[in-house]
Every structure is written in structure tokens, then in C-alpha cells.
Scaffold this motif. Structure first.
Motif, PDB file in Angstrom:
ATOM      1  N   SER A 180      44.308  28.779  38.250  1.00  0.00           N
ATOM      2  CA  SER A 180      44.221  30.641  37.981  1.00  0.00           C
ATOM      3  C   SER A 180      45.425  30.404  39.538  1.00  0.00           C
ATOM      4  O   SER A 180      45.139  30.086  40.703  1.00  0.00           O
ATOM      5  CB  SER A 180      42.456  30.712  38.245  1.00  0.00           C
ATOM      6  N   GLU A 235      44.846  33.711  41.189  1.00  0.00           N
ATOM      7  CA  GLU A 235      44.055  35.039  41.284  1.00  0.00           C
ATOM      8  C   GLU A 235      42.868  35.373  41.477  1.00  0.00           C
ATOM      9  O   GLU A 235      41.960  34.688  40.393  1.00  0.00           O
ATOM     10  CB  GLU A 235      44.795  36.497  41.153  1.00  0.00           C
ATOM     11  N   THR A 267      35.491  34.006  39.189  1.00  0.00           N
ATOM     12  CA  THR A 267      37.247  33.415  39.561  1.00  0.00           C
ATOM     13  C   THR A 267      37.748  33.260  41.712  1.00  0.00           C
ATOM     14  O   THR A 267      38.426  33.387  41.593  1.00  0.00           O
ATOM     15  CB  THR A 267      38.365  35.115  39.930  1.00  0.00           C
ATOM     16  N   LYS A 279      39.592  37.768  41.593  1.00  0.00           N
ATOM     17  CA  LYS A 279      39.415  39.063  40.828  1.00  0.00           C
ATOM     18  C   LYS A 279      37.755  39.832  41.021  1.00  0.00           C
ATOM     19  O   LYS A 279      37.176  39.581  41.285  1.00  0.00           O
ATOM     20  CB  LYS A 279      39.080  39.168  38.748  1.00  0.00           C
ATOM     21  N   GLU A 305      45.771  37.792  45.127  1.00  0.00           N
ATOM     22  CA  GLU A 305      47.013  36.529  44.769  1.00  0.00           C
ATOM     23  C   GLU A 305      45.706  35.548  45.701  1.00  0.00           C
ATOM     24  O   GLU A 305      45.782  35.214  46.914  1.00  0.00           O
ATOM     25  CB  GLU A 305      47.357  36.705  44.754  1.00  0.00           C
ATOM     26  N   TYR A 312      32.064  44.233  47.597  1.00  0.00           N
ATOM     27  CA  TYR A 312      33.120  44.387  46.825  1.00  0.00           C
ATOM     28  C   TYR A 312      31.837  42.586  46.054  1.00  0.00           C
ATOM     29  O   TYR A 312      31.238  42.171  46.569  1.00  0.00           O
ATOM     30  CB  TYR A 312      34.020  42.825  47.098  1.00  0.00           C
ATOM     31  N   ASP A 341      44.398  47.369  41.327  1.00  0.00           N
ATOM     32  CA  ASP A 341      43.288  46.798  39.409  1.00  0.00           C
ATOM     33  C   ASP A 341      42.186  45.959  40.366  1.00  0.00           C
ATOM     34  O   ASP A 341      41.628  44.934  39.835  1.00  0.00           O
ATOM     35  CB  ASP A 341      44.655  45.650  39.491  1.00  0.00           C
ATOM     36  N   GLY A 342      42.282  45.579  42.125  1.00  0.00           N
ATOM     37  CA  GLY A 342      41.293  44.970  42.455  1.00  0.00           C
ATOM     38  C   GLY A 342      41.678  43.334  42.815  1.00  0.00           C
ATOM     39  O   GLY A 342      40.308  42.698  42.537  1.00  0.00           O
ATOM     40  N   THR A 343      42.987  42.534  42.549  1.00  0.00           N
ATOM     41  CA  THR A 343      43.694  41.361  42.100  1.00  0.00           C
ATOM     42  C   THR A 343      43.449  40.476  43.839  1.00  0.00           C
ATOM     43  O   THR A 343      44.240  41.928  44.026  1.00  0.00           O
ATOM     44  CB  THR A 343      44.013  41.089  40.838  1.00  0.00           C
TER      45      THR A 343
END
Length: 355
Positions: free
Chosen positions: A121, A123, A64, A125, A103, A58, A99-101
């Protein structure tokens, strides 16, 4: 007694309400609600094996993995009692969305229920890709130039292969892996632990960020040789056909060569002699063109300095026909010199001329 309790009950109830309000006011005056902000808080990743166990890798997108600011609202006594280690900012990769996010969860080890968190923010990503592993042969890349009169000889690596792994989009663009050595202004052999640089097919350097390598430096030896220009001499061997003879002249467009070697070896060399089998001919009836490989005539430990050429040169051995011509010499033009002491010369020819 009962009557006394309920006498003026409205007044008494109002007094209780006023007392509660006063208590709250006094409490808030002594321990008011405050808001405090902490900045640039890194996110802790947990359960990352939910991705890595699937042979995937990843990459965090857009920075983020850091929350730029978190506002915390609570009473002053609670905020004052917090320490930096009490605040936890976590992303649980096992809860990654399609979607690859992921929390972000924020909580405090103490007084968590009494604190309101407001992050900038919410989440992380991620870009998730299949993990690939590739092998590359290592090459030596020499940067710079040695001192004048020297050149690079052989190079050697302690290891000749490297393993690279990472996201397919990153590893897939790698074309070559090179150990880079700077030889600027050197006159002797170099050994160093050279950095390994990755290149794409266009010769551009590939970033090693987010790429795993089994080594990032490698022991590298670069040989530095002394150069010298010396003449080439040619000597032919052979037999011409009947009626022909070699003139002894051997010519070539290449009459000198720049060689390289260790200074102790090259200092003893004054010329390169080309002779023997390569210049052998037989039954020649005219000039003989031969091809000679100069590498075959270099002494041990010596190489050609110009590695771009193949070392082959064209040589011409000159052969001419025998021409007979008769001359008549008058006796008066014959002089006899250096007659040994005690000897005399007697003319025995029957004429005045020697045919």
C-alpha cells in the motif's frame, strides 16, 4: 610502437568486452540480486501538528497505518547488511491531500539508492474532524445485588464531573457517564476505583477508542445497609365535638414497614410509633382521615427500604357519637366485694332498686 598497439584491434576490443562480461557474470555469481519481504510494518506519522494545531483530530481508516508487506530488491550483500532500524516508513501529515490521504514514503538509512522498494500500500487514509470537548456529571451504576437482607444505601464519588474530548462524531453521541461498581453478594460498605463507562441516549455503551478523558476510573463508595421489617403503631390525639367521642381505634392499610440502616442501629428498633401532631384532630363529628408521612417518624440513621414509594399513608381515626341509655338494676343483682377489713356496708337508699 603505434602499429603494435593497433594491430588486431578488433580482437583486442573483443577481449576487453569479454572481460567486462565475465566480470559482471562473476560479480553476479558472487553477489546476486535478491528480493526480500518484510511484513506488517507500522507507519510513522510526522508533522501531525499540521492537523492538531487546527483544533482537529484524525482517525486512520482501514488499517492503513500498517503496511502489510514491503518487497526490497537489491544485491545480497546489501540486503544482508540491512538492520530493521535502517528501514523507514513515514507519512508526512503536512502533505495531506484534500481527500484525506497521505502518501507513504519508504527509504533506507543505508544504500537507499541501491534498493528498490515495492509496498503493498502506498498511502494512509485519514478521517479528519473538528475536536470538541464536553463535560458530563458522573453517576454511580450498581451492578449485582448484595446478600439477602441487605440493600444499597447512599453512594459517593470522589469526583462528580468528567471531561471528554475527541472527534465530534464520537463525543456527540455520548449522553451519560457512569462509575460502574459490582456489589454482588456483599454485606458491608464498598470502596473501589470504579471504571467510568460512557453511554449513548439509547443506553448502549460508547467505545472509548480515540476518545480522551481526564480520568478513566474514579474513587466510589457504596453504602450497604441491613434491612428489617417492623410493625407500625398509631396513636391519635385530639378532641371530638360535643356529643362525640374517640373510640381509641386508629386504622390504616399499612401496618408494617421494611426499614434499612446500619446493623448496630437497626437491631434496637422493634416498631415505628406514629403519634403526635400528624394524628391530631379537633371538633370531629365522625371518623377523621389523615395523611401521615412515615419518613417523619423514622429514627436517625434509618430509611425506608422501599425507595420507590413516597412514604405517605392514609390513616383513619375513629370517632363515634355519644349514645345515652338508662338502665334499672335490681338490688338483688348488686354485689359488693372486697370490703376492707374493719369496714361494713350500710344500705342507705330508699328503695330496693338503684336507678
Amino acid at each position: 610502437m603505434k602499429k603494435r598497439i593497433f594491430n588486431n584491434w578488433v580482437l583486442k576490443l573483443s577481449s576487453v568486452a569479454i572481460a567486462v562480461v565475465l566480470w559482471v557474470v562473476v560479480y553476479n555469481i558472487n553477489d546476486p540480486v535478491h528480493t526480500s519481504t518484510i511484513r506488517n510494518v507500522p507507519v510513522t506519522f510526522i508533522n501531525t501538528e499540521a492537523i492538531t494545531d487546527k483544533e482537529q483530530v484524525y482517525e486512520v481508516l482501514g488499517g492503513t497505518d500498517v503496511v502489510r508487506s514491503i518487497s526490497m530488491t537489491a544485491t545480497r550483500s546489501i540486503l544482508d547488511g540491512l538492520e530493521s532500524g535502517d528501514i523507514n516508513v513515514e507519512a508526512d501529515f503536512s502533505k495531506m491531500k484534500l481527500d484525506g490521504t497521505v502518501e507513504i514514503k519508504i527509504y533506507s538509512d543505508r544504500h537507499n539508492d541501491a534498493i528498490t522498494f515495492k509496498p503493498s500500500s502506498s498511502e494512509v487514509k485519514l478521517l479528519v474532524e473538528d475536536k470538541v470537548e464536553r463535560y458530563f456529571s458522573l453517576e454511580v451504576q450498581v451492578n449485582g445485588a448484595p446478600k439477602e437482607g441487605y440493600m444499597v444505601g447512599a453512594t459517593k464519588l470522589d469526583w462528580n464531573r468528567i471531561t471528554v474530548s475527541g472527534a465530534e462524531s464520537k463525543v456527540g453521541v455520548i449522553s451519560k457517564a457512569k462509575a460502574v461498581v459490582d456489589i454482588t453478594d456483599t454485606s458491608g460498605d464498598i470502596f473501589s476505583y470504579a471504571n467510568i463507562v460512557l453511554y449513548d441516549s439509547e443506553g448502549e455503551e460508547v467505545s472509548k477508542d480515540k476518545i480522551s478523558m481526564n480520568m478513566r476510573t474514579v474513587g466510589t463508595t457504596v453504602e450497604i445497609l441491613k434491612t428489617k421489617t417492623v410493625p407500625i403503631t398509631y396513636a391519635s390525639e385530639g378532641v371530638a365535638s360535643e356529643g362525640y367521642v374517640t373510640t381509641g381505634e386508629v386504622t390504616s392499610d399499612v401496618n408494617e414497614i421494611t426499614i434499612a440502616g446500619k446493623e448496630s442501629v437497626i437491631s434496637c428498633i422493634t416498631e415505628i410509633a406514629v403519634e403526635g401532631e400528624a394524628l391530631y384532630f379537633t371538633e370531629a363529628e365522625g371518623n377523621v382521615a389523615l395523611t401521615v408521612d412515615l419518613d417523619d417518624y423514622l429514627p436517625a440513621g434509618i430509611i425506608r427500604a422501599d425507595k420507590k414509594e413516597n412514604g405517605r399513608v392514609e390513616v383513619m381515626v375513629h370517632v363515634a357519637p355519644i349514645i345515652e341509655k338508662e338502665f334499672r338494676i335490681p338490688m338483688g343483682q348488686i354485689q359488693i366485694k372486697n370490703v376492707p377489713e374493719g369496714y361494713s356496708v350500710v344500705h342507705v337508699l330508699g328503695s330496693t332498686e338503684i336507678p
